[in-house]
Design a protein around this motif. Structure first.
Motif, PDB file in Angstrom:
ATOM      1  N   GLU A 155       0.849  -1.071  -0.099  1.00  0.00           N
ATOM      2  CA  GLU A 155      -0.039   0.086   0.109  1.00  0.00           C
ATOM      3  C   GLU A 155       0.880   1.270   0.115  1.00  0.00           C
ATOM      4  O   GLU A 155       0.395   2.095  -0.729  1.00  0.00           O
ATOM      5  N   VAL A 201       1.185   4.423  -2.757  1.00  0.00           N
ATOM      6  CA  VAL A 201       1.253   6.105  -2.375  1.00  0.00           C
ATOM      7  C   VAL A 201       2.281   6.709  -2.825  1.00  0.00           C
ATOM      8  O   VAL A 201       2.192   7.605  -3.595  1.00  0.00           O
ATOM      9  N   HIS A 257       1.987   6.809  -6.646  1.00  0.00           N
ATOM     10  CA  HIS A 257       1.263   8.137  -7.042  1.00  0.00           C
ATOM     11  C   HIS A 257       1.882   9.276  -6.998  1.00  0.00           C
ATOM     12  O   HIS A 257       1.513  10.167  -8.142  1.00  0.00           O
ATOM     13  N   HIS A 285      -6.088  -3.349  -5.983  1.00  0.00           N
ATOM     14  CA  HIS A 285      -6.927  -3.566  -4.727  1.00  0.00           C
ATOM     15  C   HIS A 285      -5.990  -2.808  -3.746  1.00  0.00           C
ATOM     16  O   HIS A 285      -6.473  -2.567  -2.867  1.00  0.00           O
ATOM     17  N   LEU A 297      -3.826  -0.379  -4.290  1.00  0.00           N
ATOM     18  CA  LEU A 297      -4.215   1.089  -4.192  1.00  0.00           C
ATOM     19  C   LEU A 297      -5.444   1.450  -3.462  1.00  0.00           C
ATOM     20  O   LEU A 297      -5.315   2.279  -2.719  1.00  0.00           O
ATOM     21  N   ALA A 298      -6.296   0.630  -3.945  1.00  0.00           N
ATOM     22  CA  ALA A 298      -7.838   0.976  -3.213  1.00  0.00           C
ATOM     23  C   ALA A 298      -7.754   0.899  -1.914  1.00  0.00           C
ATOM     24  O   ALA A 298      -8.465   1.704  -1.340  1.00  0.00           O
ATOM     25  N   SER A 299      -7.012  -0.053  -1.355  1.00  0.00           N
ATOM     26  CA  SER A 299      -7.224  -0.229  -0.131  1.00  0.00           C
ATOM     27  C   SER A 299      -6.643   1.048   0.713  1.00  0.00           C
ATOM     28  O   SER A 299      -6.721   1.249   1.743  1.00  0.00           O
ATOM     29  N   ALA A 300      -5.424   1.469   0.138  1.00  0.00           N
ATOM     30  CA  ALA A 300      -4.579   2.585   0.685  1.00  0.00           C
ATOM     31  C   ALA A 300      -5.672   3.757   0.646  1.00  0.00           C
ATOM     32  O   ALA A 300      -5.670   4.536   1.851  1.00  0.00           O
ATOM     33  N   ILE A 301      -6.342   3.863  -0.317  1.00  0.00           N
ATOM     34  CA  ILE A 301      -7.247   5.067  -0.222  1.00  0.00           C
ATOM     35  C   ILE A 301      -8.166   4.898   0.549  1.00  0.00           C
ATOM     36  O   ILE A 301      -8.428   6.015   1.693  1.00  0.00           O
ATOM     37  N   ALA A 302      -8.806   3.546   0.828  1.00  0.00           N
ATOM     38  CA  ALA A 302      -9.883   3.629   1.717  1.00  0.00           C
ATOM     39  C   ALA A 302      -9.219   3.817   3.282  1.00  0.00           C
ATOM     40  O   ALA A 302     -10.075   4.299   3.968  1.00  0.00           O
ATOM     41  N   LEU A 303      -8.133   3.351   3.595  1.00  0.00           N
ATOM     42  CA  LEU A 303      -7.619   3.313   4.793  1.00  0.00           C
ATOM     43  C   LEU A 303      -7.243   4.659   5.358  1.00  0.00           C
ATOM     44  O   LEU A 303      -7.756   5.281   6.257  1.00  0.00           O
ATOM     45  N   ILE A 304      -6.524   5.514   4.414  1.00  0.00           N
ATOM     46  CA  ILE A 304      -6.479   6.709   4.740  1.00  0.00           C
ATOM     47  C   ILE A 304      -7.497   7.771   4.878  1.00  0.00           C
ATOM     48  O   ILE A 304      -7.730   8.516   5.714  1.00  0.00           O
ATOM     49  N   ARG A 359     -12.597   7.335  -6.777  1.00  0.00           N
ATOM     50  CA  ARG A 359     -11.242   6.642  -7.253  1.00  0.00           C
ATOM     51  C   ARG A 359     -11.309   5.123  -7.000  1.00  0.00           C
ATOM     52  O   ARG A 359     -10.943   4.243  -7.805  1.00  0.00           O
ATOM     53  N   ILE A 360     -11.909   4.840  -5.796  1.00  0.00           N
ATOM     54  CA  ILE A 360     -12.001   3.321  -5.277  1.00  0.00           C
ATOM     55  C   ILE A 360     -12.668   2.623  -6.419  1.00  0.00           C
ATOM     56  O   ILE A 360     -12.456   1.570  -6.802  1.00  0.00           O
ATOM     57  N   LEU A 410     -11.517  -0.546  -8.595  1.00  0.00           N
ATOM     58  CA  LEU A 410     -12.129  -1.884  -8.438  1.00  0.00           C
ATOM     59  C   LEU A 410     -12.986  -2.486  -9.499  1.00  0.00           C
ATOM     60  O   LEU A 410     -12.832  -3.608 -10.098  1.00  0.00           O
TER      61      LEU A 410
END
Lengths: 316, 129
Positions: free
Chosen positions: A175, A179, A182, A237, A239-246, A275-276, A280
């Motif tokens: 993750e 970031v 990006h 996934h 990257l998406a999880s990094a966005i969701a976590l932050i 973005r997520i 996905l």
């Protein structure tokens, strides 16, 4: 020259309202963000050129039959301190307006650039004092703060990516790589400069609703471009999880900026969610031949006002 | 460039740690002591003076010119500078993205809650893939 004045004015109008309004609602842009970004830049530049061009040509028609001879006459007459016989107030006014508008836009761009550069330098000074270098990651610093943030600070000579301790604690290795990639994409593609130009355009023409629309569209596009580059090094996934976590880590915006005006958020259209969703289960990228067709169109569009000017110079 | 930044940083740390304004020689001695502990590099007083005037130029350091030797102190506390920095990073809507490009901008509480739901989804599909 009247015909070309009208042609340029129509082009300027089309690029100032109907075309950008449609483009900002188009769905294909998220499937080809790089192409869409080129198109937006072409629309903004061509729109400005044709608006100024049509005013200029109309004003110059008082001085001569072709832009070149009229420009020559304009310099001679103005230096002599007069205006030619038969020049209407509309023509002289239009000429002055063209000059003022050009000056206004250029000055605004310069002012925005200088102000941003000064803020950036101040920020870099503070970051240098308050953060530590990250071993093994060049031009990356870690900031001792619990809020999970990551950002890049573009600079003419030195650019730096800053990660907070809160972020490092939150993300796993993949993750984190997402970031970093990006942010690297933003720096590589000079997104700061693109955003700055659109922002300055919006500041210079606050009464011009489309400028704000363009700015918002371009802001999303550069995020999509950076996301697409990040997913070349890690799985979508992650990257998406990094966005969701932050995004979900008790986003500090509410607490820190209790004073900032409430914004009209709609949950399912927030940038993070969009973005997520795109990562996905977004639609596939646009086919290459469609992208090439759009790119060609964007370039031809930019050449249009210049071709028009050239044609009337040669015909006259 | 980076090394100059680290020097600026160690001098600012010294000024922040000190209760009273310091002269350049006092700073140099302090840093020498620190360097002995951490086996870092020794600094010449001239280097300290150069870095101090750079910091003064950046308005991070205030110089008292009424006394000899000149005395230096930090213009604001470390906490104030951190607050300034964080304010800029977390940004309000008006100066959004003016200077820096955040990985993710501010998220509303409602969206944050929705993202928590999405998180399971990214996790699930990620693990099963």
């Amino acid at each position: 020259m009247i015909a070309s004045t009208i042609a340029l004015a129509v082009l300027a109008w089309a690029l100032a309202w109907p075309i950008p309004a449609r483009l900002s609602r188009a769905h294909w842009t998220s499937r080809a963000p790089r192409t869409a970004l080129v198109l937006w830049q072409s629309i903004a530049l061509t729109g400005g050129l044709s608006m100024i061009g049509s005013l200029l040509i109309f004003g110059l028609s008082a001085y001569g039959d072709s832009p070149l001879s009229a420009g020559d006459a304009l310099v001679r007459e103005t230096l002599a301190g007069g205006i030619p016989d038969g020049a209407t107030i509309f023509q002289v006014g239009s000429l002055s307006f063209a000059v003022l508008l050009t000056g206004h836009l250029l000055l605004n761009l310069t002012a925005t650039f200088v102000r941003t550069e000064r803020q950036r330098r101040r920020h870099l000074d503070l970051v240098t004092l308050l953060s530590d270098p990250v071993p093994g990651e060049p031009r990356t610093r870690r900031l001792d703060h619990p809020a999970p943030v990551a950002y890049c600070l573009p600079g003419a000579f030195r650019s730096v990516t800053v990660l907070s301790d809160g972020l490092l604690d939150l993300l796993d290795e993949d993750e984190l790589r997402a970031v970093l990639e990006h942010e690297r994409a933003h720096l590589q593609h000079q997104h700061a400069l693109v955003l700055l130009s659109f922002r300055s355009w919006g500041n210079a023409l606050p009464w011009f609703p489309i400028a704000h629309l363009a700015e918002t569209a371009v802001e999303s596009l550069v995020e999509y471009i950076a996301d697409d580059q990040a997913r070349t090094v890690v799985d979508s996934h992650q990257l998406a999880s990094a966005i969701a976590l932050i995004g979900s880590a008790g986003a500090p915006s509410g607490a820190v900026h209790a004073d900032s005006p409430a914004r009209d958020y709609r949950v399912d259209t927030g940038v993070a969610t969009t973005r997520i969703r795109r990562l996905l289960d977004g639609p596939p990228p646009l086919e290459p031949r469609v992208r090439i067709a759009i790119l060609t169109g964007a370039i031809l569009l930019l050449l249009l006002p210049l071709t028009l000017l050239l044609t009337i110079s040669l015909v006259a | 460039m980076a090394q100059l930044g680290e020097l600026e940083r160690s001098i600012m740390d010294a000024l922040w740690a000190s209760e009273n304004p310091l002269s350049a020689t006092e700073l140099q001695e302090y840093l020498e002591e620190r360097a002995r502990e951490t086996s870092g590099k020794q600094l010449a007083v001239t280097t300290v003076l150069t870095v101090l005037s750079r910091l003064e130029h950046k308005s991070l350091v205030v110089r008292d010119r009424t006394v000899r030797p000149h005395l230096y102190r930090a213009s604001s506390s470390q906490a104030d500078h951190t607050a300034e920095l964080m304010h800029e990073i977390l940004g309000s809507s008006t100066d959004r993205g003016e200077v820096l490009a955040r990985f993710l901008g501010s998220v509303s509480p409602e969206e944050a809650a929705a993202l928590r739901g999405l998180l399971d989804q990214t996790r699930d599909s990620g693990r099963s893939a």
